[in-house]
Design an enzyme around this catalytic site. Structure first.
Site, PDB file in Angstrom:
ATOM      1  N   ILE A  31     -39.628  23.598 -35.525  1.00 37.00           N
ATOM      2  CA  ILE A  31     -39.394  23.962 -36.929  1.00 37.00           C
ATOM      3  C   ILE A  31     -37.961  24.467 -37.087  1.00 37.00           C
ATOM      4  CG2 ILE A  31     -40.141  25.483 -38.833  1.00 37.00           C
ATOM      5  CD1 ILE A  31     -42.164  23.283 -38.008  1.00 37.00           C
ATOM      6  N   LYS A 201     -35.604  43.005 -24.667  1.00 38.96           N
ATOM      7  CA  LYS A 201     -35.299  42.706 -23.260  1.00 38.96           C
ATOM      8  C   LYS A 201     -35.663  41.272 -22.852  1.00 38.96           C
ATOM      9  CE  LYS A 201     -33.650  45.627 -21.185  1.00 38.96           C
ATOM     10  NZ  LYS A 201     -33.889  46.791 -20.438  1.00 38.96           N
ATOM     11  N   LYS A 235     -27.998  44.987 -30.628  1.00 33.65           N
ATOM     12  CA  LYS A 235     -28.337  44.991 -29.210  1.00 33.65           C
ATOM     13  C   LYS A 235     -28.321  43.563 -28.639  1.00 33.65           C
ATOM     14  CE  LYS A 235     -31.552  47.924 -26.734  1.00 33.65           C
ATOM     15  NZ  LYS A 235     -32.888  48.530 -26.800  1.00 33.65           N
ATOM     16  N   ASP A 252     -42.235  35.764 -38.809  1.00 34.24           N
ATOM     17  CA  ASP A 252     -43.348  34.864 -39.134  1.00 34.24           C
ATOM     18  C   ASP A 252     -43.390  34.654 -40.645  1.00 34.24           C
ATOM     19  OD1 ASP A 252     -44.117  34.752 -36.533  1.00 34.24           O
ATOM     20  OD2 ASP A 252     -45.768  36.192 -36.704  1.00 34.24           O
ATOM     21  N   VAL A 253     -43.707  33.426 -41.046  1.00 39.78           N
ATOM     22  CA  VAL A 253     -43.823  33.155 -42.482  1.00 39.78           C
ATOM     23  C   VAL A 253     -45.152  32.450 -42.730  1.00 39.78           C
ATOM     24  CG1 VAL A 253     -41.419  33.037 -43.226  1.00 39.78           C
ATOM     25  CG2 VAL A 253     -42.421  31.088 -42.048  1.00 39.78           C
ATOM     26  N   CYS A 398     -58.304   5.501 -39.669  1.00 36.83           N
ATOM     27  CA  CYS A 398     -58.419   4.743 -38.422  1.00 36.83           C
ATOM     28  C   CYS A 398     -59.865   4.785 -37.889  1.00 36.83           C
ATOM     29  CB  CYS A 398     -57.403   5.238 -37.401  1.00 36.83           C
ATOM     30  SG  CYS A 398     -57.048   3.972 -36.181  1.00 36.83           S
ATOM     31  N   GLU A 422     -66.208  -0.135 -28.527  1.00 38.59           N
ATOM     32  CA  GLU A 422     -65.616   0.999 -27.803  1.00 38.59           C
ATOM     33  C   GLU A 422     -66.700   1.933 -27.261  1.00 38.59           C
ATOM     34  OE1 GLU A 422     -62.714   3.038 -30.213  1.00 38.59           O
ATOM     35  OE2 GLU A 422     -62.306   4.549 -28.681  1.00 38.59           O
ATOM     36  N   HIS A 529     -52.688   4.756 -40.202  1.00 43.74           N
ATOM     37  CA  HIS A 529     -52.571   6.224 -40.292  1.00 43.74           C
ATOM     38  C   HIS A 529     -51.573   6.591 -41.390  1.00 43.74           C
ATOM     39  CE1 HIS A 529     -54.715   7.365 -36.557  1.00 43.74           C
ATOM     40  NE2 HIS A 529     -54.341   6.166 -36.151  1.00 43.74           N
ATOM     41  N   GLU A 531     -51.089   9.294 -42.756  1.00 38.94           N
ATOM     42  CA  GLU A 531     -50.557  10.656 -42.591  1.00 38.94           C
ATOM     43  C   GLU A 531     -49.161  10.668 -41.975  1.00 38.94           C
ATOM     44  OE1 GLU A 531     -53.110   9.358 -40.910  1.00 38.94           O
ATOM     45  OE2 GLU A 531     -53.250  10.086 -38.845  1.00 38.94           O
TER      46      GLU A 531
HETATM   47  N1  GLN Z   1     -60.526   4.248 -31.189  1.00 40.65           N
HETATM   48  C1  GLN Z   1     -60.219   3.392 -32.285  1.00 40.65           C
HETATM   49  C2  GLN Z   1     -59.416   2.175 -31.864  1.00 40.65           C
HETATM   50  O1  GLN Z   1     -58.840   2.161 -30.812  1.00 40.65           O
HETATM   51  C3  GLN Z   1     -59.482   4.153 -33.363  1.00 40.65           C
HETATM   52  C4  GLN Z   1     -58.128   4.611 -32.947  1.00 40.65           C
HETATM   53  C5  GLN Z   1     -57.582   5.704 -33.820  1.00 40.65           C
HETATM   54  O2  GLN Z   1     -58.310   6.347 -34.565  1.00 40.65           O
HETATM   55  N2  GLN Z   1     -56.299   5.941 -33.743  1.00 40.65           N
HETATM   56  O3  GLN Z   1     -59.333   1.214 -32.582  1.00 40.65           O
END
Ligand code: GLN
Length: 556
Positions: A31, A201, A235, A252-253, A398, A422, A529, A531
């Protein structure tokens, strides 16, 4: 993996700021580095950031999230440390694999060069050849970004064996470019509860340890529970060999997004200008201040449950694993004029019946993040089912999308044995299957860096929730997966009401699944993803659409 092209832009000297940590890890070096970057960009400099991790791992992709935290994915498909996410968010930029290095990568490159006779027959030595390679990589990243200032965060704390060669590289760079290299030590000042007094210190020791590596800190950022008082500032200055005004108080914030403004109050920008012989400039922080003001709104709060499987770490709850998701949620809430309360819900607790599914009723929305493997999955599927039946806004990322499809196949299509390869390769209905090009990689045990990674385009269905959110038909998002929706099940799923509203441009891969508004207020999952591309100054449209649905649900 697509490689970032190396542009050859000669531009010297770029300035270098090394950020190193002292006393303890986890004090917020990332940060601090991001905030310094933001403040220098606000002064009109082009900034790029590099993260150095001392691991042997070539990238963060093979690390367990409960060990290492989130694996952040770049556009070019590189899997790296979560700090890279902070850099991209604070600097509103897109980084490449050049901006990240590990010990493993540096050694690999040195060995490759040696095999390629690039050392022209001389002995290849740990010192200086490894630090030289580190310097080479730093310069490549600076060149590629055409940066005026390159910020390099060295992972770990000073005094660890692991980062000695990186500090050595930094020292060498300083000897060559005396006026162009600054060292920032991010230290920690504990307040032992029996004393109730802030102690300097450990910082003095950290500064001396840095000295023993031949490096003198130019600036010391004093992290602590409270602000530094004048006495301690003096110091630290006296014993750590820095001017008093180069000691920056960093209490801290509540929100990490306050940090740049706090640093600016202590004039860190001016100090850096002095140390690096840069002209004095005013910082334009208008946009950032506007954003920070929005983070304070929030009399009204949406309550979001993140139902994940990587929360347990001994007796502690880890939320670092999903940091980009948490931040993306915050940006979209602030943008929508509300505050946010995020609860981390461990899906394994649904399985063990430690908590009932009905506890989800108190949330305005539910998110299921990405993940791998079997543990906690049935708990997640039951949470998704609950969200669908109770019409609570649901956003699956995902694995969260794949499991949403499995839930739909099981409970709406009636395929009770539906699963992903999977988890169960012998399932009666493999609705999520391995991608064709992944099979060979798995057989040959080529596991690291071999998933479908990074930015790929997708085309959206006109009129869908996704299309309306983006306000576009063509999008590009970041991926990290081996499995995909099995096309053999696409038609039956669609007939049962699920809409595949985002596809790869060739139409072969399902990128987004959603339920139409008439059936559910927001039930949407993405194979990618989103995000990773959410930014404070540029919130992600899907997260914003989700939050809006959550606000509606709350006010219902
Ligand atoms: N495990 C799943 C895959 O490999 C999803 C992967 C994930 O969520 N990044 O497709």
């Amino acid at each position: 993996m697509k490689k970032a092209p190396i542009k050859n832009i000669e531009k010297n000297p770029t300035k270098y700021i090394f950020v190193v940590g002292g006393v303890i890890s986890g004090v917020g070096k990332g940060i601090a580095a991001s905030s310094i970057g933001l403040l220098m960009e606000a002064r009109g400099h082009k900034v790029t950031s590099i993260k150095i991790d001392p691991y042997i791992n070539l990238d963060a992709g093979t690390m367990n999230p409960t060990e290492h935290g989130e694996v952040f994915v770049l556009d070019d498909g590189y899997e790296c440390d979560q700090d890279m996410g902070n850099y991209e968010r604070f600097l509103n930029t897109t980084l490449t694999e050049l901006n990240y290095m590990t010990t493993g990568r540096v050694y690999q490159q040195v060995i490759n060069k040696e095999r390629n006779l690039e050392y022209k027959g001389k002995n290849v030595e740990v010192v200086p050849d490894v630090p030289f390679e580190v310097i080479h990589r730093i310069k490549e990243a600076a060149k590629f970004a055409n940066a005026d200032i390159t910020i390099i965060e060295i992972g770990g704390t000073v005094g660890e064996y692991q980062n000695v060669l990186f500090l050595e590289a930094a020292r060498m760079l300083k000897t060559k470019h005396q006026n162009d290299v600054a060292f920032v030590l991010v230290s920690y000042l504990p307040v032992p509860s029996n004393l109730g007094e802030m102690k300097t210190k450990p910082t003095q020791y950290a500064s001396r340890t840095l000295n023993s590596a031949g490096v003198q800190a130019d600036i010391i950022i004093a992290r602590g529970a409270t602000a530094l008082d004048q006495k301690r500032k003096e110091k630290i200055a006296l014993f750590c060999n820095v001017p008093e005004e180069n000691v920056i108080s960093a209490p801290d914030v509540k929100s990490i997004y306050d940090v740049p403004l706090n640093f600016e109050k202590d004039k860190i920008g001016e100090t850096i200008e002095r140390v690096l012989h840069l002209p004095k400039r005013e910082a334009n922080l208008t946009k950032w201040k506007k954003f920070v003001a929005k983070t304070k709104n929030g009399k009204e709060k949406v309550k979001i449950a993140v139902v994940g499987k990587y929360f347990d770490s001994g007796d502690f709850v880890l939320s670092d694993v999903y940091i980009s998701i948490l931040e993306a949620l915050k940006f979209s809430s602030y943008e929508s004029g509300v505050g946010i309360e995020i609860a981390c819900v461990n899906s394994k607790d649904f399985e063990s019946k430690k908590i009932p599914l009905s506890m989800l009723k108190k949330y305005d929305g539910i998110i299921v993040p990405g993940g791998f493997g079997e543990s906690g999955i049935e708990g997640i599927i039951s949470a998704i089912s609950y969200a669908r039946r109770e019409k609570i806004p649901y956003f699956g990322l995902c694995y969260g999308m794949q499991l949403m499809v499995i839930e739909y196949a099981r409970n709406v299509l009636g395929l009770k044995g539906a699963n992903t390869r999977e988890i169960n390769p012998n399932a009666s209905d493999i609705v999520i299957d391995m991608m064709e090009d992944q099979k060979e990689k798995i057989e040959k045990k080529k596991m690291g860096g071999s998933m479908r990674l990074g930015a790929y385009p997708a085309r959206l269905l006109k009129g869908s929730i996704a299309n309306k959110a983006y306000g576009a038909i063509d999008i590009s998002e970041r991926h990290r997966h081996r499995y995909e929706v099995n096309n053999a099940y696409r038609e039956p799923l669609e007939k049962a009401g699920l809409v595949f509203s985002g596809l790869s441009p060739d139409g072969k891969l399902c990128e987004i699944a959603e339920l139409p508004l008439k059936d559910h207020p927001f039930f949407l999952g993405t194979q990618f993803h989103p995000e990773f591309k959410a930014r404070p100054l540029d919130p992600h449209p899907l997260f914003t659409a989700f939050i809006k649905a959550c606000i509606n649900n709350k006010n219902k």
